[in-house]
Design a protein around this motif. Structure first.
Motif, PDB file in Angstrom:
ATOM      1  N   SER A  56      -7.835   5.620  10.633  1.00 10.08           N
ATOM      2  CA  SER A  56      -9.173   5.047  10.756  1.00 10.08           C
ATOM      3  C   SER A  56      -9.228   4.031  11.890  1.00 10.08           C
ATOM      4  CB  SER A  56      -9.568   4.382   9.433  1.00 10.08           C
ATOM      5  OG  SER A  56     -10.805   3.719   9.536  1.00 10.08           O
ATOM      6  N   GLU A 107       0.660   7.062   1.947  1.00  8.13           N
ATOM      7  CA  GLU A 107      -0.491   7.902   2.305  1.00  8.13           C
ATOM      8  C   GLU A 107      -1.733   7.069   2.593  1.00  8.13           C
ATOM      9  OE1 GLU A 107      -0.080   7.798  -2.234  1.00  8.13           O
ATOM     10  OE2 GLU A 107       1.232   7.999  -0.479  1.00  8.13           O
ATOM     11  N   GLN A 108      -1.871   5.943   1.899  1.00 11.61           N
ATOM     12  CA  GLN A 108      -2.996   5.056   2.169  1.00 11.61           C
ATOM     13  C   GLN A 108      -2.823   4.366   3.521  1.00 11.61           C
ATOM     14  OE1 GLN A 108      -5.838   4.644   0.569  1.00 11.61           O
ATOM     15  NE2 GLN A 108      -6.542   3.122   2.048  1.00 11.61           N
ATOM     16  N   ARG A 150      -1.261   5.653   6.056  1.00 11.94           N
ATOM     17  CA  ARG A 150      -1.547   6.671   7.063  1.00 11.94           C
ATOM     18  C   ARG A 150      -3.043   6.787   7.310  1.00 11.94           C
ATOM     19  NH1 ARG A 150       0.792   8.644  11.192  1.00 11.94           N
ATOM     20  NH2 ARG A 150      -1.091   7.636  11.961  1.00 11.94           N
ATOM     21  N   ARG A 151      -3.846   6.789   6.248  1.00  7.33           N
ATOM     22  CA  ARG A 151      -5.306   6.882   6.401  1.00  7.33           C
ATOM     23  C   ARG A 151      -5.855   5.636   7.086  1.00  7.33           C
ATOM     24  NH1 ARG A 151      -4.907   9.315   1.178  1.00  7.33           N
ATOM     25  NH2 ARG A 151      -5.350   7.321   0.144  1.00  7.33           N
ATOM     26  N   TRP A 152      -5.292   4.471   6.754  1.00  4.71           N
ATOM     27  CA  TRP A 152      -5.763   3.218   7.355  1.00  4.71           C
ATOM     28  C   TRP A 152      -5.496   3.202   8.858  1.00  4.71           C
ATOM     29  CZ3 TRP A 152      -3.433  -1.191   9.589  1.00  4.71           C
ATOM     30  CH2 TRP A 152      -4.228  -2.334   9.636  1.00  4.71           C
ATOM     31  N   GLN A 171       0.861  -1.184   0.000  1.00  2.00           N
ATOM     32  CA  GLN A 171       0.000   0.000   0.000  1.00  2.00           C
ATOM     33  C   GLN A 171       0.896   1.231   0.000  1.00  2.00           C
ATOM     34  OE1 GLN A 171      -3.334   0.004  -0.105  1.00  2.00           O
ATOM     35  NE2 GLN A 171      -3.564  -2.224   0.056  1.00  2.00           N
TER      36      GLN A 171
END
Length: 287
Positions: A131, A123-124, A126-128, A120
């Motif tokens: 969340s 940045e993805q 980091r968002r995961w 991944q």
């Protein structure tokens, strides 16, 4: 993945050095069969634990673990990173049921919460992680702020009062309302699980154990007997009864028995010695 499995009682395998290929990822706690309980199960009751299952044969999995290690360092202990070398501790990898590396599994309160396979972008990731932190904020039983939050929540206080007063129907309705508003609420989930079990177990015949012994292949009879045994605090024999059925059944019947057994495990603290033994014996029966 059907729940987290404790592996602390298994014989620890000696770590073998990788010959060539990628080097071990930096950051996080390296998981062995000996420290799985403390560093994954118990720790996930305090903060979310992100488990990276990797192999020195996969540069991609090493890179993913390193990115997550940097994120964990940036987040200053709000979550924990654990790395599992699938070539060194295959039994741990097997319990997660992985099909490929890298695989990432997030656990909270001893249970799997989210997972993904493959690389991944940072940045993805980091968002995961953000969340994951948002979904578990203040909800883990061992977290610093969970007890304070529960103490001032009037809905939880009312549900507890109803339960203490013996108004099980009222308490169930109150906890269900909390869960409808907050599906991740740990206390509401646990209370409803306990009350559902008590209602079911107390409805069984007092002869349920003898009836199951007389018909050892009857799944429903075994379910009733296990409920009665747990109600009578005869926990290990209850687990063993259903594990014996897991060994004898297949396909849909095996899934049915395994699902009920996991439901019974969830009535207890994940670190309870009887649950640890039961999960280990279930894993042996399945694999």
């Amino acid at each position: 993945m059907a729940g987290a499995v404790d592996l602390s009682g298994l014989k620890q395998r000696a770590q073998q050095p990788a010959s060539g290929g990628a080097t071990a990822p930096s950051g996080g706690v390296e998981i062995t069969e000996a420290n799985f309980e403390a560093e994954v199960l118990v720790r996930s009751g305090e903060v979310p634990v992100v488990v990276v299952l990797w192999s020195p044969r996969s540069d991609t999995s090493v890179q993913l673990a390193q990115v997550l290690g940097a994120l964990a360092a940036d987040d200053n202990g709000t979550w924990s990173l654990a790395t599992v070398n699938v070539d060194v501790v295959p039994r741990v990898a097997q319990m997660f049921g992985i099909e490929a590396v890298p695989t990432v599994v997030a656990l909270a309160g001893g249970q799997p919460l989210a997972s993904f396979q493959g690389p991944q972008p940072p940045e993805q990731l980091r968002r995961w992680v953000d969340s994951l932190l948002s979904a578990t904020a203040g909800k883990l039983p061992g977290s610093a702020d969970s007890e304070d939050e529960a103490a001032v929540d009037p809905a939880l206080a009312q549900a507890r009062d109803l339960l203490d007063a013996g108004d099980f129907a009222g308490a169930a309705a109150a906890y269900q309302a909390i869960l409808d508003a907050d599906p991740a609420n740990t206390e509401a989930k646990g209370a409803l699980r306990q009350m559902t079990f008590l209602e079911r177990a107390t409805a069984h015949s007092t002869d349920a154990v003898a009836e199951s012994d007389a018909a050892p292949d009857d799944i429903d009879a075994a379910f009733a007997a296990a409920d009665v045994q747990i109600l009578n605090q005869d926990v290990i024999p209850a687990f063993d009864r259903l594990i014996a059925l897991v060994r004898k059944t297949s396909d849909d019947d095996r899934t049915k028995v395994r699902t009920r057994l996991i439901e019974l495990f969830e009535l207890f603290d994940p670190a309870d010695p009887d649950v640890i033994t039961g999960r280990r014996n279930l894993a042996n029966a399945l694999y």
